[in-house]
Design an enzyme around this catalytic site. Structure first.
Site, PDB file in Angstrom:
ATOM      1  N   CYS A  91      66.912  72.435  95.294  1.00  0.00           N
ATOM      2  CA  CYS A  91      66.726  71.128  94.656  1.00  0.00           C
ATOM      3  C   CYS A  91      65.989  71.221  93.337  1.00  0.00           C
ATOM      4  O   CYS A  91      66.286  70.477  92.408  1.00  0.00           O
ATOM      5  CB  CYS A  91      66.024  70.160  95.601  1.00  0.00           C
ATOM      6  N   HIS A 169      61.280  66.525  97.575  1.00  0.00           N
ATOM      7  CA  HIS A 169      62.500  66.252  96.851  1.00  0.00           C
ATOM      8  C   HIS A 169      62.210  66.125  95.369  1.00  0.00           C
ATOM      9  O   HIS A 169      61.130  65.670  94.974  1.00  0.00           O
ATOM     10  CB  HIS A 169      63.102  64.960  97.396  1.00  0.00           C
TER      11      HIS A 169
END
Lengths: 314, 434
Positions: A91, A169
């Site tokens: 990510c 995230h």
């Protein structure tokens, strides 16, 4: 069968530390020039000004899985690069690439380099999920990413994943075509945050503040990084533009600081890749041989005993 | 902190429709690793339901009654403050609803970090229990110590009875009496400690350690600073963590060629002790000066080993006479495990046992009562047990005899004897009073 394939893909990307030194060297390994990452400790305007020009923002937070009511843009403008995230561990790299591929090369004096330019050309016509796959399957990108993996001196037998594990995230904020977009790889498309107005940073800052406010006051695990122009180049530019000797001296000093900073980053990255356990064990052995280990143990034992006794009823 | 209740978890079908499940269960608050967990446990299977195990932080969650609009319903919800969608429903299973309020108030207080009413005991007992949980990392919260049991333990330990002590003194006394607090590896190898030990001033040491640094950073300055770097500290923490996980400890030791001893409950101390034992002192004097002369080429420098699993004592006692010396010297089993400062057992050019030629004839004959005298000598001088007990022992001691008997030279080769002696002596040693 499918599950194992997914697991294999996920396993082929290691986790990397989210640190500006790591990210800067990562993109440099991909061939990008003229770009640097700077960590921001606050959303204050002054901080953002200090590292201008800012090409994008990357925000790291703990993912709680709550639903976001904002709708993704159905038809993103053609030049906007948005890719869906396919692998959890990638990510960070995905957010970085999303930012970089949305930078206007012409006006920003950023060189994307061969790998990323090829990726952009290749992925231009693809839908977002295929773009994610394109990133994931890129050998060059994955190799560069994995080269920052921390050495694991002890491979643990136990599986670590628990329900309480924090999942983090990354989300990218970029200005493009007069508007500010939020690029979240887990959504179906980019989110339009509004007009750029005078400073796109203001719009982005507002959006980030909103996100932060949604968490409990005790949550502090956020990380904000700015994709900025190479600081050395910025200072050089200012040096060329000024003739005032006093200012020049100050700028030279700044430049020296930046050079030192880059050297530190290089050192840190070397250390990151190194397994220190042999050093530790040999150091302990050397200490033992020279009869210096016992005093250290005793001192540590005293400290442990006094903290245990002093500990208020826990 | 266990709060026993009886409630069951219903399943929320859809957003609002809450249905109770018929399973009998209970809700409990458990402290795991300094964090408070809210768990639901099935009372029939007595297992914690993994899908209902939530961490709660102070101020984060509330447990309150839900208005169902119907009288007689006792439905409660565990609501997490910030995240409105995160909530779980329970229904009270106690027969009477009278206790509900009190129990719920206690639960909320405990979840929010207020001082919860401890188990029925004196404050010292509470302190002791907390001490117990803070010491042994893997001890479950709330071990049941009764005050009577504690007092008897204390008397056995020779400490004054509980009432006479203040909490602090009690803690310290018990901490001293019980195992010492776990050692932090990071404290042992802290940067300050290393600096003050002056270990990096020695050129030979530096040269040896530089090899372990990354290639581009092999300088003395880097070595001095490395203990402060986050990467070094992380590696330390990983090593400490590996040592503390019971599954991995053995392989960590094996990996570094260390023999674990059972003397230390704390794996960190055991690790450090094993390293200390394995390291030959660099500047040992006198005892080692007459280190193996040339005619004893295979004799290894004795290494300090305190492992109880050390293989059998050397079999020089039972070797056929003509083979005595070569067996001793070329045996592949580890050398005698006693402290090298032991005058009897240092490797010398003329080992003791070789001085007495008379006794050699008896060495390999089967054991008989009449040999007591000679065995005494052997037993005294060759105490081949890898413990720290005094070297001179009584011949009537069970172990050597047992070992000897089993090692009767049925076959004139070393290997079987080694095995049988090995098998017998740990057992015999265990039988001996500690």
């Amino acid at each position: 069968f499918i599950r194992s394939a997914v697991a294999k893909r996920m396993a082929s990307w290691t986790t990397i530390e989210s640190d500006p030194s790591v990210f800067t060297e990562l993109v440099e390994r991909l061939g990008v020039k003229g770009v640097e990452f700077a960590e921001l400790y606050s959303l204050e305007e002054a901080d953002l000004e200090a590292v201008a020009p800012v090409y994008g923002l990357i925000f790291l937070f703990k993912w709680t899985g709550e639903k976001d009511s904002r709708a993704a843009v159905e038809e993103p403008p053609a030049g906007l690069f948005f890719a869906k995230q396919m692998v959890q561990n990638a990510c960070a790299t995905q957010a970085i690439i999303s930012c970089l591929l949305n930078v206007d090369e012409a006006e920003s004096s950023v060189e994307l380099g061969a790998t990323l330019s090829e990726l952009r050309a290749f992925a231009a016509e693809l839908p977002p999920d295929m773009r994610g796959l394109a990133i994931e399957n890129s050998e060059a990108i994955r190799t560069a990413h994995n080269s920052f993996a921390r050495p694991e001196p002890f491979v643990s037998q136990e599986t670590v994943a628990t329900k309480d594990d924090d999942v983090f995230h990354f989300v990218a904020y970029v200005p493009r075509f007069g508007r500010v977009y939020e690029l979240d790889g887990l959504k179906s498309g980019p989110i339009d945050l509004g007009d750029q107005a005078d400073s796109w940073l203001a719009t982005a800052r507002a959006a980030i503040s909103q996100r932060i406010d949604a968490y409990a006051a005790s949550e502090i695990k956020f990380n904000l990084m700015a994709v900025v122009r190479d600081r050395r180049a910025v200072i050089d530019h200012r040096i060329a533009a000024t003739e005032d000797t006093a200012q020049l001296a100050a700028l030279e000093a700044d430049r020296a600081l930046e050079v030192a900073k880059r050297q530190n980053w290089a050192h840190e990255n070397t250390r990151r890749r190194h397994n220190y356990v042999p050093l530790i064990v040999d150091l302990l052995k050397v200490l033992a041989e020279h009869s210096k280990l016992q005093p250290l143990i005793d001192a540590a034992a005293d400290k442990a005993a006094s903290t245990a006794a002093a500990k208020p009823s826990a | 902190f266990k709060a026993g209740k009886c409630e069951t978890e219903p399943r929320a079908g859809g957003k609002v429709w809450v249905k109770p499940l018929a399973r009998r269960g209970e809700v409990q608050l458990v402290k795991v690793d300094e964090l408070v967990h809210f768990q639901w446990r099935d009372r029939t299977t007595l297992t914690v339901d993994a899908s209902c195990d939530h961490m709660v932080f102070p101020g984060d969650a509330k447990f309150e009654k839900v208005e169902t609009g119907r009288e007689g319903d006792r439905v409660y919800v565990l609501q997490f403050g910030q995240n409105a969608s995160r909530r779980f429903f329970f229904w009270m299973q106690a027969k009477e609803g009278a206790e509900d309020e009190r129990v719920v108030a206690r639960l909320n207080a405990a979840m929010n970090g207020e001082a919860a009413a401890p188990a029925p005991a004196t404050s010292e007992l509470g302190a002791l229990r907390r001490l117990g949980t803070s010491e042994g990392g893997d001890e479950p919260a709330g071990s049941p110590i009764t005050l009577e049991g504690l007092q008897s333990v204390m008397q056995n330990l020779g400490l004054p009875p509980a009432q006479a002590l203040s909490t602090d003194a009690l803690q310290r006394a018990v901490a001293g009496a019980l195992s010492p607090p776990p050692l932090s590896l990071s404290d042992v190898v802290s940067a300050e400690a290393l600096d003050s030990s002056g270990v990096f001033d020695d050129d030979a040491i530096v040269a040896r350690l530089l090899a372990h640094l990354p290639e581009s950073q092999q300088t003395r300055d880097e070595l001095r600073n490395v203990a402060r770097t986050p990467q070094f500290r992380q590696a330390l923490a990983q090593l400490a963590h590996a040592l503390r996980t019971p599954d991995n400890v053995a392989s960590v030791f094996a990996n570094f060629g260390l023999r674990p001893s059972a003397d230390h409950a704390d794996p960190i101390r055991a690790f450090l002790a094993a390293i200390a034992d394995a390291a030959p002192p660099a500047d040992r004097d006198a005892p080692m000066d007459d280190a193996p002369p040339d005619d004893l080429p295979d004799f290894e420098t004795p290494r300090l080993q305190t492992s109880p699993t050390l293989p059998a004592p050397r079999l020089l006692l039972f070797a056929p006479q003509h083979q005595r010396r070569p067996i001793l010297l070329s045996s592949s089993s580890p050398p005698l495990s006693l402290a090298s400062s032991d005058p009897l057992l240092r490797p010398r050019s003329s080992p003791l046992w070789l001085d007495d030629d008379d006794d050699d004839d008896d060495v390999h004959t089967p054991w008989r009562g009449t040999r007591v005298l000679r065995r005494r000598r052997f037993g005294a001088s060759l105490r081949l047990v890898p413990t720290n007990e005094p070297h001179v022992t009584d011949v009537n001691d069970a172990s050597p005899r047992g070992a000897r008997r089993s090692a009767r030279p049925r076959v004139p080769s070393r290997a079987p004897r080694a095995k049988s002696a090995q098998v017998k002596s740990p057992a015999a040693r265990a039988a001996r009073p500690a």
